[in-house]
Enzyme design. Structure first.
Site, PDB file in Angstrom:
ATOM      1  NE  ARG A 103      11.833  -0.603  12.213  1.00  0.00           N
ATOM      2  CZ  ARG A 103      13.585  -1.513  12.698  1.00  0.00           C
ATOM      3  NH1 ARG A 103      14.666  -0.930  12.966  1.00  0.00           N
ATOM      4  NH2 ARG A 103      14.111  -2.894  12.098  1.00  0.00           N
ATOM      5  CB  CYS A 140     -16.221 -10.365  -9.345  1.00  0.00           C
ATOM      6  SG  CYS A 140     -18.500 -11.456  -9.418  1.00  0.00           S
ATOM      7  CG  MET A 141     -12.347  -5.684 -10.814  1.00  0.00           C
ATOM      8  SD  MET A 141     -12.623  -4.886 -12.057  1.00  0.00           S
ATOM      9  CE  MET A 141     -11.201  -6.122 -13.019  1.00  0.00           C
ATOM     10  CG  ASP A 142     -16.320  -3.962  -9.609  1.00  0.00           C
ATOM     11  OD1 ASP A 142     -14.935  -3.379  -9.752  1.00  0.00           O
ATOM     12  OD2 ASP A 142     -16.534  -4.432 -11.268  1.00  0.00           O
ATOM     13  CG  HIS A 148      14.048  -5.406  10.140  1.00  0.00           C
ATOM     14  ND1 HIS A 148      12.430  -5.476  11.099  1.00  0.00           N
ATOM     15  CD2 HIS A 148      12.919  -5.941   8.737  1.00  0.00           C
ATOM     16  CE1 HIS A 148      11.809  -5.062  10.636  1.00  0.00           C
ATOM     17  NE2 HIS A 148      11.302  -6.553   9.541  1.00  0.00           N
ATOM     18  NE  ARG A 162      13.382  -6.675   4.318  1.00  0.00           N
ATOM     19  CZ  ARG A 162      12.973  -6.029   5.257  1.00  0.00           C
ATOM     20  NH1 ARG A 162      11.100  -6.724   4.399  1.00  0.00           N
ATOM     21  NH2 ARG A 162      12.125  -5.365   5.952  1.00  0.00           N
ATOM     22  CE  LYS A 170       6.538  -1.933   6.544  1.00  0.00           C
ATOM     23  NZ  LYS A 170       7.166  -2.798   5.823  1.00  0.00           N
ATOM     24  CE1 TYR A 215     -17.401 -12.991 -15.453  1.00  0.00           C
ATOM     25  CE2 TYR A 215     -16.867 -11.913 -13.224  1.00  0.00           C
ATOM     26  CZ  TYR A 215     -16.763 -11.994 -14.292  1.00  0.00           C
ATOM     27  OH  TYR A 215     -17.375 -10.679 -14.871  1.00  0.00           O
TER      28      TYR A 215
HETATM   29  C1  PLP Z   1      11.988  -2.432   8.897  1.00  0.00           C
HETATM   30  C2  PLP Z   1      10.667  -3.020   9.491  1.00  0.00           C
HETATM   31  N1  PLP Z   1      10.405  -2.294  11.018  1.00  0.00           N
HETATM   32  C3  PLP Z   1       8.871  -2.039  11.052  1.00  0.00           C
HETATM   33  C4  PLP Z   1       8.454  -3.155  10.641  1.00  0.00           C
HETATM   34  C5  PLP Z   1       6.815  -3.645  11.614  1.00  0.00           C
HETATM   35  O1  PLP Z   1       6.856  -4.486  11.725  1.00  0.00           O
HETATM   36  P1  PLP Z   1       5.562  -4.924  12.870  1.00  0.00           P
HETATM   37  O2  PLP Z   1       4.319  -4.315  11.693  1.00  0.00           O
HETATM   38  O3  PLP Z   1       5.837  -6.758  12.316  1.00  0.00           O
HETATM   39  O4  PLP Z   1       5.884  -4.521  13.712  1.00  0.00           O
HETATM   40  C6  PLP Z   1       8.158  -3.572   9.501  1.00  0.00           C
HETATM   41  C7  PLP Z   1       6.824  -4.046   9.035  1.00  0.00           C
HETATM   42  O5  PLP Z   1       6.762  -4.908   8.292  1.00  0.00           O
HETATM   43  C8  PLP Z   1       9.632  -3.774   8.565  1.00  0.00           C
HETATM   44  O6  PLP Z   1       9.529  -3.593   7.154  1.00  0.00           O
END
Ligand code: PLP
Length: 377
Positions: free
Chosen positions: A224, A315-317, A168, A139, A41, A268
């Site tokens: 995960r 700065c921004m850039d 999770h 959550r 992600k 700035y």
């Molecule tokens: C639902 C879920 N599973 C797995 C992960 C992976 O976690 P990590 O990067 O700590 O291994 C995340 C990351 O935030 C997550 O939100």
């Protein structure tokens, strides 16, 4: 992706062999039969989701996870056919896109199941979903009572296939283990509820990177990992982490040099005043590229293997750095923001420490306009 001959003054380079190394090291700690659902992600934590996904799939990863349907569609449009799990919430308006792109939703609210079941009723086979159980993160996820209600009253829609059951962990990298142990106990109860209702769920998963390394009991059929694939971890010092290599380097180039006299201000609002004649290098990277403004007058970059402190506000850039002590610093020199140069190294953890955050945020906020280049080794 830019060709390697294009001159890119500011860019990220992603070392795919370091990614493969981290995956291999992480896998060494997994029990037989436990597989990796790679978390890519947020543009693979800033590394670029498409190339990261393809590289991981080449290493035998069979499933990937993102948060949004849009992230999933990006992967499908890049030709990725592996199962893609959508970890984030799914809305009624997104069912068609979900089915069209064959994305596997994580359902975390029982209220949406009847509508999803109805939408899936016209499909030729039951549509795979994963169900999320809330065990202590506070959550997303079904509470224990909702799970009991769903399975004891046989409300689970026939048009859906319960492919996965997940939770999770909220504190897998915390100083104590009790929160995680309690979560795992609640999750095992949830698995029992589902199984005794006659469901055989092929994929059970709970652990992120820290959870998988620290709690072998949290390794069900899948784990995960995210952050460890990218070469970082947040385990307490007492826990041995796998041997990890940072995958990402963020670099820029000196665009201009100027010597300012004592008393002159830089950037700035004049928060930096030269105490003596000071050589300032201007670098084309700023907060729009993900370099936090909290680095103003704090962080440093590497030039010619030495640390050049940031002078004045980010700065921004652009940023300005003090290169007075760096003999020979010249326009065109490489400046490393995250990565190694000579014997020196700045990691995402260093930047996180300077800015009061975590390496996750440093990596995933590297802006979309910074080109990503990929190489092996
Ligand atoms: C639902 C879920 N599973 C797995 C992960 C992976 O976690 P990590 O990067 O700590 O291994 C995340 C990351 O935030 C997550 O939100």
């Amino acid at each position: 992706m830019p060709t390697t001959s294009t001159f890119l003054p500011t860019c990220v380079s992603v070392d795919l062999s370091a990614l493969a190394h981290n995956l291999a090291q992480f896998r060494k700690g997994l029990s037989p039969g436990c597989d990796v659902l790679a978390v890519i992600k947020a543009n693979a934590y800033g590394h670029g989701s498409v190339h990261t996904a393809k590289a991981l799939i080449r290493q035998g990863v069979s499933r990937v996870a993102v948060v949004s349907i849009e992230e999933g569609i990006t992967l499908r449009q890049a030709g990725i056919n592996a199962p893609i799990v959508i970890l984030g919430p799914v809305f009624h308006e997104q069912f068609t896109e979900l089915f069209t792109h064959q994305l596997t939703p994580v359902i975390s609210d029982a209220a949406i199941l009847p509508a999803l079941g109805q939408a899936a009723a016209s499909l030729p086979t039951p549509y795979p979903i994963h169900l999320k159980v809330e065990t202590g993160m506070g959550r997303l996820g079904l509470a224990h009572a909702e799970l009991v209600d769903l399975f004891s009253s046989r409300k689970f829609p026939r048009a859906l296939h319960l492919e996965g059951l997940m939770t999770h962990l909220a504190d897998a990298d915390g100083p104590a283990t009790d929160t995680t142990e309690e979560q795992l106990t609640r999750f095992r109860k949830a698995i029992e509820i589902v199984r005794t209702s006659g469901f055989r769920v092929p994929l059970i998963h709970a652990a992120n990177s820290a959870g998988a390394v620290r709690f072998p009991d949290a390794q069900f059929s899948l784990v995960r990992p995210g952050i460890m694939l990218y070469g970082y971890h947040t385990l307490p010092p007492s826990i041995a982490a796998p041997d990890l290599k940072p995958v990402l380097t963020l670099r820029t180039t000196i665009a201009q040099l100027r010597t300012v006299q004592a008393g002159h201000k830089v950037s700035y609002n004049g928060t930096f005043t030269a105490k003596t004649p000071t050589k300032i290098a201007i670098l084309p990277i700023g907060y729009a590229d993900g370099l936090s403004r909290h680095l103003s007058n704090r962080g440093s970059v590497l030039i010619r293997g030495q640390r050049a402190p940031i002078a004045g506000l980010v700065c921004m850039d652009m940023i300005m750095v003090d290169v007075t002590g760096i003999a020979g610093a010249a326009v065109g020199d490489e400046a490393v923001i995250i990565g190694r140069q000579g014997d020196e190294q700045i990691t995402a953890d260093d930047i996180a420490r300077w800015t009061g955050t975590i390496a996750y945020e440093v990596l995933c906020t590297i802006g979309p306009r910074v080109p990503r280049l990929y190489h092996e080794g």
